[in-house]
Design a protein around this motif. Sequence first.
Motif, short mmCIF file in Angstrom:
data_model
loop_
_atom_site.label_atom_id
_atom_site.label_comp_id
_atom_site.label_asym_id
_atom_site.label_seq_id
_atom_site.Cartn_x
_atom_site.Cartn_y
_atom_site.Cartn_z
N GLY A 8 0.82 -1.20 0.00
CA GLY A 8 0.00 0.00 0.00
C GLY A 8 0.85 1.25 0.00
N GLN A 9 0.34 2.30 0.66
CA GLN A 9 1.08 3.56 0.64
C GLN A 9 1.38 4.04 2.05
N SER A 10 1.51 5.35 2.26
CA SER A 10 2.22 5.88 3.43
C SER A 10 1.53 5.65 4.77
N ILE A 11 0.21 5.47 4.79
CA ILE A 11 -0.47 5.28 6.08
C ILE A 11 0.07 4.04 6.80
N GLY A 12 0.43 3.02 6.05
CA GLY A 12 1.00 1.82 6.65
C GLY A 12 2.51 1.82 6.66
N ALA A 13 3.12 2.83 6.04
CA ALA A 13 4.58 2.93 6.00
C ALA A 13 5.08 3.70 7.22
N TRP A 27 -3.97 -5.00 2.31
CA TRP A 27 -3.88 -3.95 1.30
C TRP A 27 -4.37 -2.66 1.94
N GLN A 28 -3.49 -1.65 2.01
CA GLN A 28 -3.86 -0.38 2.64
C GLN A 28 -3.39 0.78 1.75
N GLN A 29 -4.30 1.20 0.88
CA GLN A 29 -3.96 2.23 -0.10
C GLN A 29 -5.25 2.87 -0.61
N GLY A 30 -5.18 4.13 -0.98
CA GLY A 30 -6.35 4.79 -1.56
C GLY A 30 -6.26 6.30 -1.54
N GLU A 31 -5.37 6.83 -0.69
CA GLU A 31 -5.29 8.27 -0.52
C GLU A 31 -4.88 8.99 -1.80
N ASN A 32 -3.86 8.47 -2.47
CA ASN A 32 -3.40 9.14 -3.69
C ASN A 32 -4.45 9.10 -4.79
N ASP A 33 -5.21 8.01 -4.83
CA ASP A 33 -6.26 7.92 -5.84
C ASP A 33 -7.43 8.84 -5.52
N CYS A 34 -7.67 9.09 -4.25
CA CYS A 34 -8.67 10.08 -3.86
C CYS A 34 -8.24 11.46 -4.35
N GLN A 35 -6.99 11.79 -4.08
CA GLN A 35 -6.46 13.09 -4.50
C GLN A 35 -6.49 13.25 -6.01
N ALA A 36 -6.28 12.15 -6.73
CA ALA A 36 -6.26 12.18 -8.19
C ALA A 36 -7.65 12.04 -8.81
N ALA A 37 -8.68 11.91 -7.96
CA ALA A 37 -10.06 11.75 -8.43
C ALA A 37 -10.22 10.53 -9.35
N PRO A 76 14.13 8.70 13.45
CA PRO A 76 13.69 7.41 13.97
C PRO A 76 12.40 7.48 14.78
N THR A 77 11.85 8.66 15.00
CA THR A 77 10.61 8.77 15.77
C THR A 77 9.38 8.47 14.91
N TYR A 78 9.58 8.20 13.63
CA TYR A 78 8.48 7.85 12.75
C TYR A 78 8.49 6.34 12.49
N GLY A 79 7.30 5.75 12.37
CA GLY A 79 7.21 4.33 12.10
C GLY A 79 5.85 3.94 11.58
N SER A 80 5.57 2.64 11.60
CA SER A 80 4.32 2.10 11.07
C SER A 80 3.40 1.65 12.19
N TYR A 81 2.10 1.92 12.02
CA TYR A 81 1.13 1.48 13.03
C TYR A 81 1.02 -0.04 13.08
N MET A 82 1.58 -0.72 12.09
CA MET A 82 1.55 -2.18 12.09
C MET A 82 2.22 -2.77 13.32
N LEU A 83 3.24 -2.10 13.84
CA LEU A 83 3.92 -2.64 15.02
C LEU A 83 2.99 -2.67 16.22
N ARG A 84 2.10 -1.70 16.32
CA ARG A 84 1.09 -1.73 17.38
C ARG A 84 0.20 -2.96 17.21
N LEU A 85 -0.14 -3.27 15.96
CA LEU A 85 -0.99 -4.44 15.69
C LEU A 85 -0.29 -5.72 16.15
N GLY A 86 1.01 -5.82 15.91
CA GLY A 86 1.75 -6.99 16.37
C GLY A 86 1.68 -7.16 17.87
N ASP A 87 1.84 -6.06 18.61
CA ASP A 87 1.73 -6.12 20.06
C ASP A 87 0.33 -6.55 20.49
N LEU A 88 -0.70 -6.03 19.84
CA LEU A 88 -2.08 -6.40 20.19
C LEU A 88 -2.30 -7.89 20.02
#
Length: 297
Positions: free
Chosen positions: A74-79, A187-197, A122-134
């Motif tokens: 996908g894109q940046s929300i999961g990156a 699959w986590q993507q859609g923001e760029n396609d929203c912006q591009a209509a 290094p203070t930026y990361g992916s929310y996926m790591l939170r999912l792993g802990d859960l």
Amino acid sequence: MIRTVCLFLSLWVATHAHGQPAPMGEASSDPYALTSVFNPTGTNPIPAYSNRVGKTKVDCTITEAKTGVVVVFGQSIGANNTNDSYVVTNTNGVQDFSNLDGGCYLAAYPSIGPSFVGNGGPTYGSYMLRLGDLWINGSNFTRVIFANASIGSSAVADWATGVLGRNITAAFKRLSDAKLTPTAVIWQQGENDCQAATLQSTYSANLAKVISNIRLHYPTGPIFINQESWIDGTACLAITTAQSNAVNHASGIWAGADLDSITSTGRQADNTHLNAAGAASAANWLQTAMHAYGAPF
């Protein structure tokens, strides 16, 4: 003759500089050829696949019965774009899989695999790591390995018929060589396609191609499709409808999290990327959505 030798040497250097063949075009037959720099706008290229300096490498061999191997495209929300300085609580249990070298590493911000476009080091990361802990805290797994290949600013077409299609192949080939069998694909993507209509019909056709690309290497097992399109404070029903319409349980396609439910309070100043509250919500909602599939989630 001199020109031929120079060309050979330049290709050899490009091929070996990062321990993998350099992508030489769409026709590349090398199963590990990655698009290591994705540049959708022609300016400010986005470096992909965070380097492994300072990371702790571990054995990929699965010895735990309850190991989850989760592939993310996908894109940046999961990156690596969440700016919450999250620290993994299950230090040895949550791990990143590197698409560069096929190795496993203890997970920490920023994750190995997805692109990094945040400005906070290094203070930026992916929310996926939170999912792993859960998952580990909930006893779903004792070990979670994320093969996260998300690339910021990518569109669905980039993964369907564009340059990022090869990254799907590379991820699964690397996992196969490491004897790691995926438990799920997200699959986590859609923001760029929203912006591009992007039209709903166009997104649907491209998403179907992405799923087909995944199924070439992952013929069975669940694929979870997030509903997400929110960018700059705007959401697009055309995109989320296309994502929802792709769900087909008979074909192993399941709904992921509805990330458009995360409004401005869960976003950073750009009103797009997740802050700490948004990342926590995303992980919790994705856990709940995947739980609907059943065991092992």
